[in-house]
Design a protein around this motif. Structure first.
Motif: not given
Length: 836
Positions: A682-683, A735-738, A745-750, A777-788
């Motif tokens: 999802r973008i 964010q990409y979930s697989v 599920e695992a996910f990676l996003g920013g 200015y530009a601010l970059l955030d990232v996230r990664a994790g797992v979920s049910s």
């Protein structure tokens, strides 16, 4: 009609001309094998922009909405973070740390606790009347809706820029519970949870609690182990839903919070008192911090210059005299005022030792809503709320260890609101008529600790400012939408509002000693006897010997009325695309500001401002809802914009006054894209372009004050860009979930948030303000994790501002120094959530 309006309308037509093709494109079948989830770019979000539930894609208004999951993903806790979601939105803070919200270039920069905003904030359509009443907005949120453009017809007068509506979690008919926990850099911990369910037949309840602690991320330049910025917050909300009959629903809600957090400290950014015309003068001054700037010095000291400051030479000599004098305390204060290091690092700050520390702020709100179904199509709704925000904290306004402008503040804001409305909903017509009443009382008091201030002449080291105000607002309104055909809908609304305001001011010397000398024979040929606590703003001029003290509080009154309206139409194509066009007019009530004045006419209010907005846009779901593309173009004709400006005092230098900018405008373009180009991906992206300028003469107040910008220049500011209006702002999140198993599920996003350069005060080519620009200015955030897979639990690691960008959020000047506030450096942490 103004030519810019025609340009705006032409741009709108150009944008809309693409919609039929988009509408046709969306009808193309999805690729074989795609799941429904992958085709759903944007869930059918339900919003309440028209005070009834509607699909987001069916509302002919520009709205950004997000669920609690998306808010959590992007690290959006409250209004201060909304730029990550809403391009065109800026958050800053005033000199007293009161929040300032600006949307599409419309906002009010003021430090008064009870200052009505230009962007209103609501919780379930219940107003948070002023920005300082923002506590617990991030508690147990279901979604947030940001409505852009004047919303005066349905949301009242404090929404010329737009309205932000937080929808909170509701009691459930079956038991549910959950919690969220996080721990991050600087030892900041946060824990929240809720429990919800039925109590008995027809009665359900929900309790939500949240606590935050730690997070001190600032440190003193001179005392590296002295940290600042800890949060100490606890908040809760109890909601009770009662359905005594099938036709009557009652909701009761109690919200409370306690905030003992540290107020943020500023960064010192310099002082003009260090300026000299040449190297010889600098060397002879006895000031080791002297800086040579011939042009700036000439601007300040030449009576014919637009930057002339009649008090400058005297104030500079006082401070340098203290620096080289025999009093060690005075010398230390002068050294801090003139020589505090200037840093560009995020964490560096400075404040008077022991001055900052725990605030003592609290908030409560009791609210109720009753909905009575009179028939299948007719509903009567009554909403009422009683709230109080108590504030007590210290603010260092000089960014040094000196006592140039240290300000202990205390006071409260009390509000009572009620609204009664009748809604008619049929297949072809939806209408609302209603009436509202708002009563807002403000008490704001503070001391100014001025021992090292250049203009106190060592006479007055402390002053006290007392301010009380009251505003009563009465409104009646009507709004309707009529379907001419199954595809074409017209809408119209109108509101009449009458405001009655009054304010009381008293600026005094609590000791009575310094004021007696200042207003006595030393500076005034007609001595004035002033006692401790007596009010000393004058009706004359100290240097001319015509000063006359008020001795008693100054009382001001203002009564105004206005008519807001909106007319528009939207057309929905068979494939689901929507085009819309609106013309609306909104008002913001006049304002009294809690300023400390040397003359009574500084207290005169800014009168009400008006915005006429022309807007057109489209909303286009495409490719079987795998893609959502929205766009809008708008032009705001802005009259009497309210600003907290500056006027010159021959003794004290630049002092504050509420002002009106006669005519200005904002032109803008916006676009938003949400897509699921592949399974699990999802973008979303959004961007806003703004051009806002003063288009009338703007050089003096109606009562004869010459207007100065924050840099100290006076003249005609026609052509200046509007403050806090970056030309370009944008955000993108992905964010990409697989699936990794049947249940996991695992996910990676920013996400990336960008704001371009913006000015914080008026300026043009002949009236500069170089020190008052906030760089882009530009601010970059990232996230990664797992979920049910069922969404019941979620664990993640995250990083905010991972490039450690040092960026400025606000620039101010008060009395002798220039100060900046910076955003947080890199923050990394982990979070866990669970829902039952």
């Amino acid at each position: 009609m103004n030519g810019k309006i025609f340009k705006a309308q032409a741009s709108a037509l150009a944008l809309m001309s693409a919609v039929p093709a988009l509408a046709q494109a969306q009808a193309e079948p999805a690729r074989s094998g795609q799941s429904a989830r992958s085709n759903d770019a944007s869930a059918d979000i339900i919003v309440t922009a028209n005070k009834r539930e509607q699909s987001l894609n069916s509302v002919g208004l520009t709205i950004t909405a997000a669920s609690t999951e998306e808010l959590s993903n992007r690290g959006i806790a409250g209004p201060a973070d909304l730029a990550k979601l809403v391009p065109g939105f800026t958050f800053t803070q005033s000199i007293y740390s009161t929040p300032v919200f600006t949307l599409r270039g419309i906002g009010l920069y003021d430090a008064t606790f009870g200052a009505a905003p230009s962007v209103s904030v609501y919780t379930d359509q219940i107003p948070r009347n002023v920005p300082v009443m923002s506590d617990a907005l991030d508690l147990d949120i279901e979604r947030v809706e940001v409505l852009k453009g004047p919303q005066g017809t349905l949301f009242g007068q404090s929404s010329t820029g737009g309205a932000i509506n937080y929808i909170v979690g509701k009691p459930t008919k079956s038991f549910s519970a959950g919690f969220d926990a996080s721990y991050e850099r600087f030892n900041r911990a946060e824990l929240s949870g809720f429990v919800s369910g039925p109590l008995t037949e027809g009665v359900a309840a929900r309790l939500a609690l949240k606590g935050v602690s730690g997070g001190a991320w600032q440190h003193s330049l001179s005392r590296p182990n002295d940290e600042n910025g800890d949060q100490r917050k606890f908040m809760g909300r109890f909601t009770l839903d009662i359905e005594p009959t099938e036709s009557l629903k009652i909701e009761l809600m109690a919200t409370g919070s306690r905030d003992r957090s540290d107020p943020l400290a500023p960064q010192y950014a310099g002082t003009s008192l260090n300026l000299y015309p040449d190297q010889a003068s600098a060397a002879a001054s006895g000031n080791p911090y002297a800086q040579v700037d011939a042009q700036r010095y000439a601007d300040i000291t030449s009576p014919t210059s637009p930057g002339y400051d009649a008090s400058f030479v005297g104030r500079q000599s006082v401070v340098v005299g203290r620096l080289n004098g025999s009093d060690p305390a005075k010398a230390a204060g002068a050294a801090a005022l003139l020589g505090t290091p200037i840093s560009s690092r995020s964490r560096d700050a400075e404040w008077t030792p022991g001055f900052l520390g725990r605030s003592d702020n609290s908030y409560y709100q009791f609210a109720g809503r009753a909905d009575l179904d009179l028939s299948d199509t007719l509903k009567l709704t009554y909403v009422a709320a009683l709230a109080k925000q108590k504030l007590s904290y210290n603010q260092d306004l000089d960014g040094t260890t000196a006592q140039v402008a240290d300000v202990p503040l205390y006071g409260n804001v009390r509000s009572f609101n009620q609204e009664l409305r009748l809604a008619l909903d049929t297949d072809s017509f939806n209408g609302i008529v209603g009436a509202s009443y708002d009563n807002l009382r403000t008490s704001q008091n503070n001391f100014f600790l001025l021992g090292d201030y250049s203009a106190n002449a060592d006479l007055i080291s402390v002053t006290q400012n007392e301010f009380d105000s009251r505003m009563r607002s009465y409104g009646i309104f009507a709004n309707g939408e009529y379907k001419l055909t199954s595809q074409l809908t017209i809408q119209g609304g109108i509101r009449y509002t009458k405001n009655k305001q009054e304010a009381t001011y008293c600026y005094s010397d609590p000791t009575g000693t310094g004021a007696a000398v200042l207003f006595g024979s030393a500076l005034n040929s007609v001595p004035i006897t002033i006692g401790a606590g007596q009010c000393f703003p004058t009706t004359g001029d100290l240097l001319l010997g015509t000063a006359q003290s008020t001795l008693t509080p100054v009382n001001q009154k203002l009564t105004e009325d206005n008519v807001s309206f909106r007319v528009g139409a939207n057309y929905k194509f068979d494939g689901g695309a929507l085009i819309y066009a609106t013309v609306s007019q909104g008002y913001k009530a006049g304002i009294f500001s809690a300023i400390g004045a040397s003359r009574v006419n500084q207290y005169s209010p800014a009168t009400q401002e008006k915005v006429i907005a022309y807007e057109g846009g489209f909303k286009a779901p495409l490719a079987g809802n795998a893609l959502q593309f929205n766009g809008a173009v708008f032009y705001y004709d802005y009259s009497d914009k309210q600003v907290r400006g500056r006027v010159q005092d021959t003794v004290f230098g630049l002092l504050e006054k509420m002002l009106n900018v006669p005519k200005s405008y904002v032109f803008g373009l916006e676009g938003e894209l949400v897509a699921r180009p592949a399974e699990g991906l999802r973008i979303s992206a959004g961007a806003t372009y703004l051009k806002g300028k003063v288009k009338s003469d703007y050089s003096a107040t109606p009562d004869g004050f010459a207007i100065y910008n924050a840099a100290g220049y006076t003249g005609n500011f026609k052509g200046s860009e509007l403050p806090y209006t970056p030309k370009f702002s944008a955000n993108i999140d992905a964010q990409y979930s697989v699936p990794v198993s049947d249940t996991l599920e695992a996910f990676l996003g920013g996400g990336l948030t960008y704001q371009s350069k913006q000015n914080t005060t008026f300026h043009n080519s002949s009236l500069p303000a170089d020190d008052f620009f906030i760089d882009g200015y530009a601010l970059l955030d990232v996230r990664a994790g797992v979920s049910s897979s069922d969404g019941r639990w979620r664990a993640s690691l995250y990083g905010r501002n991972i490039t450690n960008k040092s960026y400025v959020t606000a620039i101010s000047t008060y009395l002798d120094t220039l100060i900046r506030y910076r955003g947080k450096p890199t923050v990394y942490g982990l979070s866990l959530s669970y829902k039952y």
